[in-house]
Design a protein around this motif. Structure first.
Motif, short mmCIF file in Angstrom:
data_model
loop_
_atom_site.label_atom_id
_atom_site.label_comp_id
_atom_site.label_asym_id
_atom_site.label_seq_id
_atom_site.Cartn_x
_atom_site.Cartn_y
_atom_site.Cartn_z
N PRO A 208 0.85 -1.21 0.00
CA PRO A 208 0.00 0.00 0.00
C PRO A 208 0.87 1.24 0.00
O PRO A 208 1.98 1.25 0.56
CB PRO A 208 -0.80 -0.14 1.30
N VAL A 209 0.36 2.29 -0.63
CA VAL A 209 1.12 3.53 -0.76
C VAL A 209 0.30 4.66 -0.14
O VAL A 209 -0.87 4.85 -0.49
CB VAL A 209 1.42 3.86 -2.22
N ALA A 210 0.91 5.40 0.78
CA ALA A 210 0.24 6.55 1.39
C ALA A 210 0.26 7.73 0.42
O ALA A 210 1.32 8.09 -0.09
CB ALA A 210 0.93 6.92 2.70
N LEU A 211 -0.91 8.29 0.15
CA LEU A 211 -1.02 9.40 -0.79
C LEU A 211 -1.44 10.67 -0.06
O LEU A 211 -2.32 10.64 0.80
CB LEU A 211 -2.04 9.08 -1.88
N SER A 212 -0.81 11.78 -0.43
CA SER A 212 -1.14 13.06 0.19
C SER A 212 -2.12 13.86 -0.65
O SER A 212 -2.74 14.80 -0.16
CB SER A 212 0.13 13.89 0.38
N GLY A 213 -2.26 13.49 -1.93
CA GLY A 213 -3.13 14.25 -2.82
C GLY A 213 -2.49 15.55 -3.28
O GLY A 213 -3.15 16.38 -3.92
N GLY A 403 7.35 11.10 1.35
CA GLY A 403 8.00 10.96 2.64
C GLY A 403 8.30 9.53 3.04
O GLY A 403 8.82 9.29 4.13
N SER A 404 7.99 8.55 2.18
CA SER A 404 8.25 7.14 2.48
C SER A 404 8.99 6.50 1.31
O SER A 404 8.92 6.97 0.17
CB SER A 404 6.95 6.39 2.74
N THR A 405 9.68 5.41 1.60
CA THR A 405 10.39 4.65 0.57
C THR A 405 9.68 3.33 0.34
O THR A 405 9.34 2.62 1.31
CB THR A 405 11.86 4.39 0.97
N TYR A 406 9.47 3.01 -0.93
CA TYR A 406 8.78 1.78 -1.31
C TYR A 406 9.69 0.94 -2.19
O TYR A 406 10.52 1.47 -2.93
CB TYR A 406 7.48 2.10 -2.06
N TYR A 407 9.51 -0.41 -2.08
CA TYR A 407 10.36 -1.32 -2.84
C TYR A 407 9.49 -2.33 -3.58
O TYR A 407 8.45 -2.76 -3.07
CB TYR A 407 11.30 -2.10 -1.89
N GLY A 408 9.94 -2.73 -4.75
CA GLY A 408 9.23 -3.82 -5.43
C GLY A 408 9.40 -3.81 -6.94
O GLY A 408 9.64 -2.76 -7.56
N THR A 409 9.28 -4.99 -7.52
CA THR A 409 9.28 -5.08 -8.98
C THR A 409 8.08 -4.36 -9.57
O THR A 409 8.08 -3.99 -10.74
CB THR A 409 9.27 -6.55 -9.44
#
Length: 425
Positions: A208-213, A403-409
């Motif tokens: 899941p990804v936090a969105l600020s809009g 403000g967050s780091t996400y990882y993945g193919t």
């Protein structure tokens, strides 16, 4: 017809089959509203004035005119039925398009169920996920509508959709026949080429990804251009829908409705595919790719063969050059492979995330010869430990966003699609 009784009796269910303008119905103390929902499950839009008292029904109808049946079910209220001609490889046939039941005015009617489709997923004995009470069937060359109808009588089923190409019939079963048994029966039918469950696929592995809009972390002012990319994912936050590089949105679960994005994953994937967000270690481009964001997952994070196959056709018809799929499964994808092969034959390049389990393999349909499997690299260019390595290419799967780091193919794949669409590779 045996009879119809309106009474306060125990609801014991109902079974319905439709074949053109004819109907077969068996009901035992079933609310009329529930019977009408069976029509809805078989492809008709059903709208009713919620103030009406419709009672219950008890009886059996064999080979009855649909118009006459509806009239008996909703009497003494007014109703209307609309029909549509369905063209298919086996020939054309008519289906009920909509049923309206109203009192003094038709303006008071409302849909009997929520228009947003929520998939009823079953897990089989072998762990395979599929949609309850549905199978997919493809017929041999030379088959006709008569062969289709013969199979439907054998299954006590109803065609609810034709996905063409590749010429697959989606059939709704009644509760008395298990999907596994229906697949066996259909597979043994002389004019059937192949039959399968309507397989279900999960987005559970997608973070899941936090969105600020807001526009924080998004490259603005990019020059529009490049080949159009269709992103099949969890949707798009409406706050980003008006950006120049978003060419459009489509809700596969409720066609014609606006889309949202309950997980944020589809939004970030769309932004990466457009070139508006660049993974760590990669070079930001000066131009954007045009992105069509397609919501294919329901509120429970599930999609299905019929949804994905229909959306492949939608992409072909929409003059899309690239499709991105940032999800997959280790299970057989059945008829979806036919659609992937078809899209490739139409000149569409399909980028698919290879998977995040660190295995020397790839999920499906990334493993297909018709797709480009994309693995994840670290920002320094080395292969990420979590990435599946059966990949045609690797891109950074590390994204800093909001403000967050996400990882993945799932983030490496849309960036590779962006490079291809803009000619930056």
């Amino acid at each position: 017809m045996i009879g119809i009784v309106f009474a306060a009796v125990l609801c014991r269910g109902a079974a319905l089959r439709l074949e053109g303008g004819r109907a077969w119905l068996k009901a035992e103390g079933t609310p009329v509203s529930k019977v009408l929902q069976l029509f809805e499950q078989r492809g008709a839009e059903v709208l009713i004035d919620p103030s009406l008292e419709l009672g219950r029904v008890d009886g059996e109808w064999e080979d009855t005119d649909v118009d006459r049946l509806i009239g008996q079910l909703v009497s003494p209220h007014s109703y209307s039925i609309q029909w549509k001609l369905v063209e298919s490889p086996l020939g054309g046939f008519y289906q009920v398009s909509s049923i309206r039941v109203f009192g003094d005015t038709a303006a008071a009617v409302k849909r009997i169920s929520s228009p947003e489709r929520v998939l009823d997923v079953v897990v089989g004995a072998d762990g395979t996920k599929y949609i309850r009470g549905e199978i997919l069937v493809g017929f041999k060359t030379g088959s006709t509508v008569n062969d289709l109808n013969a199979l439907l009588r054998l299954l006590n089923g109803t065609v609810i959709e034709v996905i063409d190409p590749p010429g697959i019939y989606r059939i709704k079963l009644n509760d008395g026949l298990a999907v596994e048994e229906a697949v066996k029966t259909a597979s043994a039918f002389p004019m059937v080429d192949a039959a399968d469950a309507n397989r279900a696929f999960s987005s559970a592995g997608a973070p899941p990804v936090a969105l600020s809009g807001t526009n924080s972390g998004i490259h603005l002012g990019l020059v529009p251009g490049g080949t159009a990319i269709a992103v099949f994912d969890s949707g798009l936050d409406p706050a980003y829908a008006g950006m120049d590089f978003i060419s459009g949105t489509y809700n596969a679960l409720n066609p014609g409705a606006a889309i949202d994005d309950p997980t944020g994953h589809g939004t970030l994937v769309s932004l990466i595919a457009a070139g508006a967000v660049t993974p760590e270690g990669e070079t930001a481009g000066s131009s954007s790719a045009s992105v069509l964001s397609v919501k294919v997952f329901d509120e429970n994070g599930m999609t299905s063969s019929d949804i994905l196959m229909s959306m492949v056709n939608y992409a072909v018809e929409s003059d899309i050059g690239v499709i991105n799929l940032s999800f997959g499964t280790y299970e057989d994808v059945g008829f979806l492979e036919n659609s992937v092969q078809y899209a490739a034959s139409q000149g569409i390049t399909i980028f698919v995330a290879s998977g995040n389990d660190g295995l020397d393999t790839a999920v499906n349909p990334a493993a297909s010869s018709a797709t480009v499997s994309v693995g994840a690299a670290n920002p320094d260019g080395s292969i990420a430990d979590y990435s599946n390595t059966q990949a045609d290419t690797f891109s950074s799967g590390t994204v800093y966003f909001g403000g967050s780091t996400y990882y993945g193919t799932s983030f490496a794949s849309p960036y590779t699609a962006y490079l291809y669409a803009t000619g930056s590779q």
